[in-house]
Design a protein around this motif. Structure first.
Motif, PDB file in Angstrom:
ATOM      1  N   CYS A 180      48.590  34.980  29.376  1.00 41.79           N
ATOM      2  CA  CYS A 180      49.253  35.672  30.489  1.00 41.79           C
ATOM      3  C   CYS A 180      48.559  36.984  30.830  1.00 41.79           C
ATOM      4  O   CYS A 180      49.139  37.850  31.502  1.00 41.79           O
ATOM      5  CB  CYS A 180      50.718  35.938  30.147  1.00 41.79           C
ATOM      6  N   CYS A 181      47.313  37.130  30.374  1.00 44.59           N
ATOM      7  CA  CYS A 181      46.529  38.336  30.671  1.00 44.59           C
ATOM      8  C   CYS A 181      45.920  38.201  32.054  1.00 44.59           C
ATOM      9  O   CYS A 181      45.103  37.311  32.297  1.00 44.59           O
ATOM     10  CB  CYS A 181      45.450  38.528  29.612  1.00 44.59           C
ATOM     11  N   HIS A 182      46.296  39.086  32.967  1.00 49.50           N
ATOM     12  CA  HIS A 182      45.865  38.942  34.364  1.00 49.50           C
ATOM     13  C   HIS A 182      44.497  39.545  34.623  1.00 49.50           C
ATOM     14  O   HIS A 182      43.904  39.338  35.678  1.00 49.50           O
ATOM     15  CB  HIS A 182      46.895  39.581  35.301  1.00 49.50           C
ATOM     16  N   SER A 183      43.958  40.313  33.654  1.00 45.46           N
ATOM     17  CA  SER A 183      42.681  40.989  33.911  1.00 45.46           C
ATOM     18  C   SER A 183      41.488  40.041  33.821  1.00 45.46           C
ATOM     19  O   SER A 183      40.417  40.347  34.328  1.00 45.46           O
ATOM     20  CB  SER A 183      42.492  42.144  32.916  1.00 45.46           C
ATOM     21  N   CYS A 184      41.643  38.899  33.171  1.00 43.82           N
ATOM     22  CA  CYS A 184      40.532  37.936  33.037  1.00 43.82           C
ATOM     23  C   CYS A 184      41.075  36.514  33.159  1.00 43.82           C
ATOM     24  O   CYS A 184      41.461  35.903  32.150  1.00 43.82           O
ATOM     25  CB  CYS A 184      39.826  38.132  31.694  1.00 43.82           C
ATOM     26  N   PRO A 185      41.139  35.975  34.375  1.00 43.79           N
ATOM     27  CA  PRO A 185      41.692  34.630  34.563  1.00 43.79           C
ATOM     28  C   PRO A 185      40.961  33.561  33.750  1.00 43.79           C
ATOM     29  O   PRO A 185      41.579  32.617  33.267  1.00 43.79           O
ATOM     30  CB  PRO A 185      41.524  34.385  36.069  1.00 43.79           C
ATOM     31  N   PHE A 186      39.631  33.695  33.576  1.00 39.80           N
ATOM     32  CA  PHE A 186      38.868  32.699  32.809  1.00 39.80           C
ATOM     33  C   PHE A 186      39.370  32.635  31.371  1.00 39.80           C
ATOM     34  O   PHE A 186      39.615  31.550  30.817  1.00 39.80           O
ATOM     35  CB  PHE A 186      37.384  33.064  32.852  1.00 39.80           C
ATOM     36  N   SER A 187      39.543  33.798  30.743  1.00 44.66           N
ATOM     37  CA  SER A 187      40.035  33.842  29.366  1.00 44.66           C
ATOM     38  C   SER A 187      41.465  33.332  29.284  1.00 44.66           C
ATOM     39  O   SER A 187      41.824  32.603  28.350  1.00 44.66           O
ATOM     40  CB  SER A 187      39.968  35.275  28.825  1.00 44.66           C
TER      41      SER A 187
END
Length: 1029
Positions: free
Chosen positions: A745-752
Motif C-alpha cells: 500500500c506504499c504509494h511512492s513506488c507503484p512498481f514495488s
C-alpha cells in the motif's frame, strides 16, 4: 381350514391369469413387466407362468400363440438367473420345437432362446442343439433386422460360454454361421457378425473346407461404402465398419490367396477410398503373413504400389502406399527360411532398386522424389533392407552430388541422402564397422562441409540438418570431423547474414553439444568467450549496432549450446562474468544489453530443469550473483552509475525475476529449503553474507526505511518465494507477510507495491488452510478497507484487493465470493470503476510470473467456469441497475469474463447474454470493443443459428467498427465480418450489396494488416450465394 388355504393359493394364481389375459388377449404391454417383477420377487414361479399361459401357447391362432410366447420370453429375459437346470432343459426343448411354428411366432421364440443362452445353469449339449435347430429351421436373412440381431446375439453368447461344445461341431458350426450371415445388409448386424467371424478365426474354430466361403461371405462388403444417415441414433460410423472388416480380413494367412488379388484389384481402381482401404488392409495383413503367402503376388503388389506413389495426386494414397511397402519389406525380412529356400527379400529389393535407382540421377525430374521415398520406406523396414539399399544408393547419390554443380540440384540430392541417413538410427550394430555408413563416412562429411560453405542458404540449411543426423550416429564422427563441424557452426552463427541459417545453426549446435560436450567445450565455447570479452578498443572500427548485434549473437549461441551439464558449468560463469564486467564499467551497456543477458540465462535455466543436479548448480551459482548485482545497484550513491540505473529499470528487474523463477521451480524440496534460509533473511534482515562480492556501502533494508531502489528489488523476492514447492517452509513467514502487506500500500513506488501485492497473493494461494491463513486474510482485508478510503494509497489498495481475490479464486477459497462482490461494488466508483472493470481480465487470465501451475500454485482446473457461474448473474443484474454513466464498466467486466471463458461453457448461455455483448460493441472504450469482438468471432463459427437472429445488428456494428481509430479494433471487426459468412446464406443475402460497398473503404486503409483482412472478408462476401461456395 383346507378350503381357506385353497382360496389363498388360488388368489395369486387368479391374479397371474388376469395379467396373462390382459397381455395376450387385451394387447396390453404393461402386464409383462408386472409378471416379470412378480417372478423376481418370488410371488410366482416360471412354471406357474407357463401354466397360466397354457391355452395361449396351444391356441390355433398364430397371433395368440405369438403373444403368449412373447410374454414368456420377456419374463425369461429378466428372470433367467432364477431358472433351475431341469427348467432350462424343458424350456429349450419347447422353444426348439416352436422354431418350426408360424413365421409370426419366430421373433418371440428367438427372444426366449436369447434369454436361455445367458443361463449359467445351461446343461452341456443344449447350446449345440439350439444352434443346430436355428441353422436347420430358420431362414435368418428373411427375418427383420431386430430378429437377425437376436440370432447373432445367441451365437455370441454361446461362443463366450460354451466354446468347447461349439468346437465339437467342427466345420458344421462355421458352415451354419455362413448361412446365417450370407446376405446381411444392416450395419448394426454387420458389426456383430464381423466380430463373430474374427472370433471364429482367432479362437481356432475349425473352418474345414469352408475357408473360401467364409472369405466370400465377408469380403463381399469390401471396400465399405456405408454413409450414415443424418441424425443416426445408433451412431455407427463408416470407420467402425472398416476397422471391423479389416480385423477379419487380416486375421489369418489362410485368406491370403483370395484377399491379395482383391486388394490389388481395388488399389488399381479409380476410387480413392478403395485405394486407401486396400493399402491399409495390406499393411495390416503383413503383420500375420509370411513369405509363403506373399511369394506369388509380390510382383503385382510392387507394381501397384509403385504406380500409386509415382502417379497419384493424393498425399494420403502416397503415404499409405509407402506404409504398405514398408510393411511388405518388414514381413519378408522377419520370415524364417529353410536352408534351401529362396530368399525373397533380396529379389524384392532388387526389383525396387531396378525400378527406382535410375530416377535418382535426374534431380530435376518429377519422379526423383517418389523414387527416393519408395527406397527410404523399404530401407526403414529392417536392418537387412537398410544395408542392402544403403550400399546401393549412397554411392550413386554421392557421385551425383559431385556431378551436378547447381545449388538447387545439390540440395535435392543432399535431401535424399538425409532421408536415407534418418532410417539408420533405428537399427543397432554390435560392431561399429558393420554399419553401412562406416565406409561412406569420409565422403559424407566432405559433402556436408561443402554444403555448409555453399553460397546458397537453402543448401546450407539441408547441410546443417544432415550434419545433425550424422552426429546422432554413435561413434561415426571422428574428433577431426567434430572440430570442423563446430567451426562451420560457429561461422554460420556469426558470419552469415541469413537468419534461417543462423537459427538452424544454433539448433544444431544445441543438439550436437548434448552428444559431444567435449568437442563444443574445447572448440566453440572458447571462441564465444573471446568474442564476448572483446574490449571496446577492439571494436573501434565497428559501429554500435554491429557490436550489439555480435554480442547478442554470442549470448544466444552460449545459451543454445548449454544442453549438457558440463557445458553449463562453462557457459554460465561466462554469462555471469559478462554481467559483472558491465557492472564494473568495462563495457558500455544499456538496458537492452542486460535484458539480452538475462534472456540467455533464462534459456539456460530452462535447459537445466531436466537434470536436478544441473538445476541446483544453476540456482546456486546464478541466483546469488543476480541478487548481489541488484543489491549493489540499489545502494544509495551521490552519483549513481549508469548501470545502477539500468539494473533498477522495470524491464531489467522483470527479466532478472524471470531467471530466478525459472531457476527455482524445479528445485528438489530439500535444496529449495536450503536456499530459502539465505534469501528470505537477505530481504528481512539484510543478511548479505551468502552473496558474492558482498562489501556494500550501506545496509540492505528494503522493508524498513530503505531507498526506493532497494524496495524495487522485492520483485526478485517475489520471483523466488512464489516459485518454491508448496512443502518448503518459509522462515519468518508471519513477519514477511506483514512487511509485504505494508509495502503493497506504499504509494511512492507503484512498481514495488504491485510486486509486494503479487508476492503476498502468491504466498496466500499456497498456504494450507487453517488459523494462520485466516489471520493473514483478515489482516489483508483490514488493510484494503482502510486504504480504499479516499487517499494517496487508494490505487495500491485496489491492486492488493485484486491480487488477493485472484489467489483465492484459483483455489476455490470460500472468501473469494466476498472479495469478488467487493470488487463488483467498485465498478460504480467514479475513480476506480474502469480499473476495476479491467481487473476482471486479470482474474480470468493465466499469469506468467506468479500464481502459475509451473510455480506450484494451487490452480483448480475449472476455476473460470466456476467464476462465471457464481458472478456473471450479479454482473448482469448490476448492469441493469447501474446509472447510465457506470454501465460501460459493467459491460467491460462482463466482456473480459466472457472472452476468456471456454466456448462450450458460453454457448448454452449465449441467448441471454448476446444482447449485452451487442451493447458492449457500442461502448466507446476500445478495450471493451476489442474484447467483445474477440469473444464474438468464435461464436459466429460455433453458434450460427443463434447469431443469425441478430444479423442486422451485427452487420451494422461490425461495419461501423471497421473504421475505428484503433487498428486492432478494425482488424477484429473485419475478421468478424469474415466470420459472418458462416451464417446461413439466405439470412445474409439481403445484406450482400451493402457489405460489399462498405468493405471497399478499408481496402485503402493505411495499415497493411487491415487491408489484408478487408480483402479476405470482401472476397468471402462476393462469393456468398454463388455456386459451389
Amino acid at each position: 381350514m383346507a378350503a381357506a388355504a385353497a382360496l389363498e393359493a388360488a388368489a395369486p394364481t387368479g391374479a397371474l391369469w388376469g395379467l396373462v389375459q390382459d397381455f395376450v388377449m387385451g394387447q396390453q404391454e404393461g402386464p409383462a413387466g408386472q409378471v416379470a417383477a412378480d417372478v423376481k420377487s418370488g410371488s410366482y414361479t416360471v412354471l406357474q407362468v407357463v401354466e397360466a399361459l397354457g391355452s395361449s401357447l396351444d391356441n390355433p391362432e398364430p397371433r395368440t400363440r405369438a403373444r403368449g410366447i412373447q410374454l414368456l420370453s420377456q419374463v425369461l429375459l429378466q428372470c433367467h438367473p432364477l431358472l433351475l437346470e431341469k427348467e432350462v432343459v424343458h424350456l429349450i426343448l419347447f422353444y426348439e420345437n416352436r422354431l418350426k411354428d408360424h413365421h409370426l411366432v419366430i421373433p418371440s421364440v428367438l427372444q426366449g432362446l436369447r434369454a436361455l443362452s445367458q443361463c449359467v445353469s445351461l446343461p452341456p449339449g443344449l447350446a449345440v442343439s439350439v444352434l443346430k435347430a436355428i441353422f436347420q429351421e430358420v431362414h435368418v436373412q428373411s427375418l427383420p433386422q431386430v430378429d437377425r440381431h437376436t440370432v447373432y446375439n445367441i451365437i455370441t453368447n454361446f461362443m463366450q460360454t460354451r466354446e468347447e461344445e461349439l468346437k465339437g461341431l467342427g466345420a458344421d458350426f462355421t458352415f451354419g454361421f455362413i448361412q446365417v450371415m450370407d446376405g446381411e445388409k444392416d450395419p448394426r448386424n454387420l458389426l456383430v457378425a464381423f466380430r463373430i467371424v474374427h472370433d471364429l478365426i482367432s479362437r481356432d474354430y475349425s473352418l474345414g473346407p469352408f475357408v473360401e466361403e467364409l472369405f466370400e461371405v465377408t469380403s463381399c462388403y469390401f471396400p465399405i461404402d456405408f454413409t450414415p444417415p443424418p441424425n443416426d441414433p445408433h451412431g455407427i460410423q463408416r470407420e467402425d465398419l472398416i476397422l471391423s472388416l479389416r480385423a477379419v480380413l487380416a486375421s489369418t494367412p489362410r485368406f491370403a490367396e483370395f484377399l491379395l488379388p482383391l486388394l490389388i484389384e481395388k488399389v488399381d481402381s479409380e476410387i480413392l477410398s478403395a485405394k486407401l482401404d486396400s493399402l491399409q488392409t495390406l499393411n495390416a495383413c503383413c503383420a500375420v503373413y509370411g513369405q509363403k503367402e506373399l511369394k506369388d503376388f509380390l510382383p503385382s503388389l510392387w507394381a501397384s504400389i509403385r504406380r500409386e506413389v509415382f502417379q497419384t495426386a493424393s498425399e494420403r494414397v502416397e503415404a499409405e502406399g509407402l506404409a504398405a511397402l514398408h510393411s511388405l519389406t518388414a514381413c519378408l525380412s522377419r520370415s524364417v527360411l529353410r536352408a534351401d529356400a529362396e530368399d525373397l527379400l533380396d529379389s524384392f529389393l532388387s526389383n525396387i532398386l531396378q525400378d527406382c535407382r535410375h530416377h535418382l540421377c535426374e534431380p530435376d525430374m518429377k519422379l526423383v522424389w517418389p523414387s527416393a521415398k519408395l527406397l527410404q520406406a523399404a530401407a526403414g523396414a529392417s536392418t537387412r533392407a537398410c544395408d542392402h539399399i544403403t550400399s546401393n544408393v549412397l554411392p550413386l547419390l554421392l557421385e551425383q552430388f559431385h556431378n551436378h554443380s547447381q545449388s538447387n540440384q545439390r540440395r535435392t540430392i543432399l535431401e535424399m541422402i538425409l532421408g536415407f541417413l534418418k532410417v539408420q538410427p533405428k537399427w543397432s550394430y554390435e560392431d561399429k564397422d558393420e554399419r553401412p555408413l562406416s565406409s561412406f563416412k569420409d565422403q559424407l562429411c566432405s559433402l556436408v562441409f561443402m554444403a555448409l560453405t555453399d553460397p546458397s542458404s537453402q543448401l546450407q540449411l539441408v547441410g546443417i540438418r544432415t550434419l545433425t543426423v550424422l552426429g546422432a550416429q554413435p561413434d561415426l564422427l571422428s574428433s577431426v570431423d567434430l572440430e570442423l563441424a563446430v567451426g562451420h557452426l560457429y561461422r554460420l552463427s556469426f558470419l552469415e547474414q541469413d537468419s534461417q541459417s543462423w537459427v538452424a545453426a544454433l539448433e544444431a549446435s544445441g543438439t550436437l553439444a548434448s552428444l559431444y560436450p567435449g568437442a563444443f567445450s574445447s572448440h566453440l565455447v572458447p571462441k564465444l568467450a573471446e568474442e564476448l570479452h572483446k574490449e571496446e578498443s577492439d571494436l573501434v572500427r565497428e559501429d554500435w549496432h554491429t557490436k550489439c548485434s555480435r554480442h547478442l549473437l554470442c549470448l544466444q549461441a552460449l545459451s543454445a549450446v548449454s544442453t549438457h551439464p558440463s557445458i553449463v558449468k562453462e557457459t554460465l560463469p561466462l554469462l555471469l562474468q559478462h554481467l559483472w564486467q558491465l557492472n564494473k564499467g568495462n563495457v558500455v551497456a544499456g538496458s537492452s544489453e542486460v535484458i539480452a543477458i538475462c534472456q540467455s540465462l533464462h534459456q539456460v535455466a530452462e535447459k537445466c530443469q531436466q537434470d536436478p543436479d544441473c538445476c541446483w548448480y544453476f540456482h546456486d551459482t546464478a541466483v546469488p550473483c543476480l541478487l548481489a548485482l541488484a543489491v549493489q545497484a540499489s545502494m544509495p550513491e551521490k552519483e549513481p552509475s549508469v548501470l545502477s540505473k539500468v539494473l533498477l529499470e522495470d524491464g531489467v528487474l522483470t527479466a532478472m525475476s524471470s531467471v530466478i523463477s525459472t531457476a527455482t521451480t524445479h528445485l528438489r524440496p530439500e535444496l529449495a529449503a536450503q536456499s530459502v534460509t539465505h534469501i528470505v533473511p537477505l530481504f528481512l534482515d539484510g543478511n548479505t553474507s551468502f552473496l558474492p562480492e558482498n562489501s556494500f556501502s550501506s545496509r540492505f533494508q528494503p522493508f524498513q526505511d530503505g531507498s526506493l531502489g532497494q524496495r524495487r528489488l522485492v520483485v526478485l523476492l517475489m520471483a523466488f518465494v512464489c516459485s518454491l514447492p508448496r512443502n518448503v517452509e518459509i522462515p519468518q513467514l508471519n513477519r514477511l507477510m506483514r512487511e509485504l502487506l505494508s509495502l503493497s500500500c506504499c504509494h511512492s513506488c507503484p512498481f514495488s507495491a504491485t510486486a509486494a501485492a503479487k508476492c503476498f497473493a502468491g504466498l496466500l494461494n499456497k498456504h494450507p488452510a487453517g488459523q494462520q491463513l485466516d489471520e493473514f486474510l483478515q489482516l489483508a482485508m483490514d488493510t484494503v478497507e482502510a486504504s480504499l478510503s479516499p487517499g494517496p494509497a487508494r490505487s495500491q489498495a485496489f491492486t492488493l484487493l485484486l491480487w488477493v481475490t485472484k489467489a483465492l479464486v484459483l483455489r476455490y477459497h470460500p472468501l473469494s465470493s466476498c472479495l469478488t462482490t467487493r470488487l463488483m461494488g467498485l465498478l460504480s466508483d467514479p475513480e476506480l470503476g474502469p480499473t476495476a472493470a479491467d481487473g476482471f481480465s486479470l482474474l480470468m487470465s493465466d499469469c506468467t510470473d506468479v500464481l502459475t501451475r509451473a510455480g506450484h500454485a494451487e490452480v483448480r482446473i475449472m476455476f473460470r467456469q466456476r467464476f462465471f457461474t457464481d458472478n456473471v448473474p450479479a454482473l448482469v443484474q448490476g448492469f441493469h441497475a447501474a446509472p447510465q454513466d457506470v454501465k460501460p464498466n459493467y459491460l467491460k467486466g462482463l466482456s473480459h469474463v466472457l472472452n476468456r471463458l471456454p466456448k462450450p461453457v458460453l454457448l448454452p448461455e449465449l441467448p441471454t447474454l448476446l444482447s449485452l455483448l451487442l451493447e458492449a460493441l457500442s461502448c466507446p472504450d476500445s478495450v471493451v470493443q476489442l474484447s467483445t469482438l474477440s469473444c464474438l468471432q468464435p461464436l459466429l463459427l460455433e453458434a450460427p443459428q443463434v447469431m443469425s437472429l441478430h444479423v442486422d445488428t451485427l452487420v451494422t456494428k461490425f461495419l461501423n467498427l471497421s473504421s475505428s481509430p484503433s487498428m486492432a479494433v478494425r482488424i477484429a471487426a473485419l475478421q468478424c465480418m469474415h466470420a459472418l459468412t458462416r451464417l446461413p446464406t439466405p439470412v445474409l443475402l439481403p445484406y450482400k450489396p451493402q457489405v460489399i460497398r462498405a468493405l471497399a473503404r478499408p481496402l485503402d486503409d493505411k495499415k497493411r494488416l487491415v487491408r489484408k483482412e478487408a480483402v479476405s472478408a470482401r472476397g468471402e462476401w462476393f462469393l456468398l450465394g454463388s455456386p459451389g461456395s
